[in-house]
Enzyme design. Structure first.
Site, PDB file in Angstrom:
ATOM      1  N   LYS A 265       0.831  -1.196   0.000  1.00 18.57           N
ATOM      2  CA  LYS A 265       0.000   0.000   0.000  1.00 18.57           C
ATOM      3  C   LYS A 265       0.874   1.258   0.000  1.00 18.57           C
ATOM      4  O   LYS A 265       0.560   2.250  -0.640  1.00 18.57           O
ATOM      5  CB  LYS A 265      -0.921   0.001   1.229  1.00 18.57           C
ATOM      6  CG  LYS A 265      -1.808   1.246   1.330  1.00 18.57           C
ATOM      7  CD  LYS A 265      -2.694   1.169   2.558  1.00 18.57           C
ATOM      8  CE  LYS A 265      -3.561   2.417   2.690  1.00 18.57           C
ATOM      9  NZ  LYS A 265      -2.801   3.645   2.925  1.00 18.57           N
ATOM     10  N   ARG A 266       1.999   1.179   0.704  1.00 16.09           N
ATOM     11  CA  ARG A 266       2.913   2.322   0.773  1.00 16.09           C
ATOM     12  C   ARG A 266       3.413   2.703  -0.619  1.00 16.09           C
ATOM     13  O   ARG A 266       3.564   3.885  -0.929  1.00 16.09           O
ATOM     14  CB  ARG A 266       4.096   1.973   1.692  1.00 16.09           C
ATOM     15  CG  ARG A 266       4.964   3.174   2.082  1.00 16.09           C
ATOM     16  CD  ARG A 266       6.063   2.777   3.040  1.00 16.09           C
ATOM     17  NE  ARG A 266       5.516   2.325   4.314  1.00 16.09           N
ATOM     18  CZ  ARG A 266       5.552   1.060   4.740  1.00 16.09           C
ATOM     19  NH1 ARG A 266       6.094   0.120   3.997  1.00 16.09           N
ATOM     20  NH2 ARG A 266       5.034   0.734   5.907  1.00 16.09           N
TER      21      ARG A 266
END
Length: 506
Positions: A265-266
């Site tokens: 997600k980062r």
């Protein structure tokens, strides 16, 4: 291929479904449908500490949006149910006891403090502590292999914490077969005695997943590469129970667009793309994570893109309908190595699907956007607009920026274009052009173009001196489709109005 293919997608409801999980579901779905099999959803919620209340529904909604719904699962065709592991707890204790009684498992009463001490002692000697054949019966570890049956029962009756560990065999070589990776050899002396069951009444993933796969008659286990190290234990568990093991296929990782490692997600947050199929709201923090649906991707383009992250058809074809993917999918064409995620390629897929959709379909998607802006135009007009601009769009949301001038008179003009193209004498030229336009009876695109170009030629001036300021007046910038199509669509009155507005404001 076996006549009864049954595969399962078994996510944990610990948060939103990552696109790596969606790809696993997709490959299971494609494989099942290719062989007229069954695609099962099982919710593996044995880890109650990480359970997220809205995650299960999010998983179901995501599969529905992707057009890969499950055939069996929670609330649907529950002939092998229940399909939530938390509702199957009583089953697992029974099977753990079977393993105890057959000598394939044992009770272990070691405290976390004593195990930490063992680890530190090994580290001090430059060794790695592994709980297995090497030390399980030497007396320092407290388990039913060194205790009497009465001592074990006394500890259980007293409520002491325990786990049930699998007794990995010593001095054996396991020959494993993976449908993607081929033959794998494992020395059982390197395996640790994994925990199968905890005294809180919950199984670990290893036991629950094997029992469920057997009872649900799973024929093929198609899952992510992260489970490859667990394959030896799982094959041994099938052997311990005397069951036939399913076929295994471990899918490659989806990798970061830049750098090394698994897509997270980062990475999406940093590089500006979603990693979840649908937008997700964290109920604790109210943080909203972007989704492909809400970002304007078509479900079929999203699925097409995902299919190519680890699989290829062996041809140059890249655009596949879901039915074509079903027919073409083959585990033998799934790569062993990781697949690098490419955000630009994802947009390319969406653009290809945009071009393949009919003007009428896209118009139906654009009308609500116009309505939100308070613009009401007949569908036929909007469809002509869509037809003229869709080739330059990636998302339906792009339509407004590409076509707003069809619906509104420009109130601002691009500064750089104005400076370059609206010069001394341009206003007078545009005033003359208004007279020309006013006299045109047939206001079709072709005739308007013919008459204005004849006027320019007769004046013996360069076409750029008229065309560029004219486009600037009508659009507000030097962009848009064929200029005379714009003129024909907005009509004579609006064309003159916009020229007068430009003369006044530029």
């Amino acid at each position: 291929m076996e006549s009864n293919v049954r595969v399962r997608f078994a996510p944990s409801p610990t948060g939103p479904l990552h696109i790596g999980g969606v790809r696993t579901a997709l490959y299971n779905y494609l494989f099942a449908k290719k062989y007229n099999g069954t695609f099962i959803l099982r919710i593996e919620d044995t880890d109650q500490t990480r359970y997220v209340a809205n995650a299960e529904q999010y998983i179901i909604d995501s599969l529905e949006w992707c057009n890969i719904p499950f055939d069996e699962g929670p609330g649907k065709n529950e002939k092998f149910g229940p399909y939530r592991q938390s509702e199957r707890k009583e089953l697992y204790k029974k099977y753990a006891t079977i393993l105890i009684n057959s000598g394939w498992a044992y009770y272990a009463f070691d405290s976390s403090e004593s195990l930490d001490a063992e680890r530190k002692g090994h580290e001090a000697e430059g060794k790695t502590f592994i709980y297995n054949w090497h030390n399980r019966e030497k007396g320092r570890l407290v388990n039913s292999l060194v205790l009497t049956a009465d001592e074990v029962q006394t500890k259980i009756n007293a409520g002491e914490n325990y786990v049930i560990r699998f007794k990995s065999p010593q001095d054996e070589t396991l020959i494993l077969q993976d449908e993607i990776r081929g033959t794998i050899k494992i020395d059982t002396n390197t395996l640790d005695d994994k925990i199968l069951f905890k005294s809180d009444g919950m199984p670990t993933y290893h036991l629950a997943n094997i029992v469920d796969d057997h009872l649900m008659e799973i024929s093929h286990v198609i899952r992510g590469e992260e489970w490859l190290p667990s394959m030896p234990l799982h094959v041994l568990l099938y052997k311990a129970f005397g069951w036939n093991a399913p076929k295994f296929a471990h899918l490659p990782l989806i990798l970061k667009p830049v750098g090394k490692g698994k897509l997270s997600k980062r990475d999406g947050d940093k590089l500006g793309f979603p990693v979840f199929p649908l937008a997700y709201t964290n109920e604790e923090t109210n943080e909203v994570s972007r989704g492909y649906k809400e970002d304007g991707y078509f479900a079929d383009s999203f699925i097409n893109m995902l299919a190519f992250l680890g699989w290829n058809p062996g041809t140059e074809q890249e655009i596949f309908s879901l039915d074509e993917l079903v027919q073409s999918f083959d585990l033998k064409r799934v790569s062993k190595s990781g697949a690098k995620f490419n955000p630009d390629k994802t947009k390319w897929f969406n653009q290809q699907y945009m071009q393949s959709k009919s003007d009428a379909e896209l118009t139906d998607l654009y009308l609500p956007i116009l309505s939100e802006k308070g613009i009401s135009k007949d569908k036929e007009f909007v469809q002509k607009v869509v037809s003229s601009i869709k080739e330059r769009a990636i998302f339906v949301a792009d339509f407004w920026d590409l076509s707003n001038f069809f619906f509104e008179t420009p109130t601002e003009f691009d500064a750089k274009a104005s400076k370059k193209n609206w010069k001394e004498g341009t206003a007078e030229l545009m005033t003359e052009l208004i007279a020309v336009i006013s006299s045109i009876e047939d206001f079709s695109s072709a005739n308007t173009e013919k008459e204005i170009k004849e006027w320019i030629t007769a004046k013996e001036i360069g076409f750029g001196k008229v065309m560029q300021p004219l486009r600037l007046a009508l659009v507000g910038k030097l962009a848009g489709p064929h200029l005379f199509d714009i003129i024909a669509m907005i009509g004579k009155e609006e064309t003159i109005k916009r020229l007068e507005n430009a003369i006044k404001n530029l």
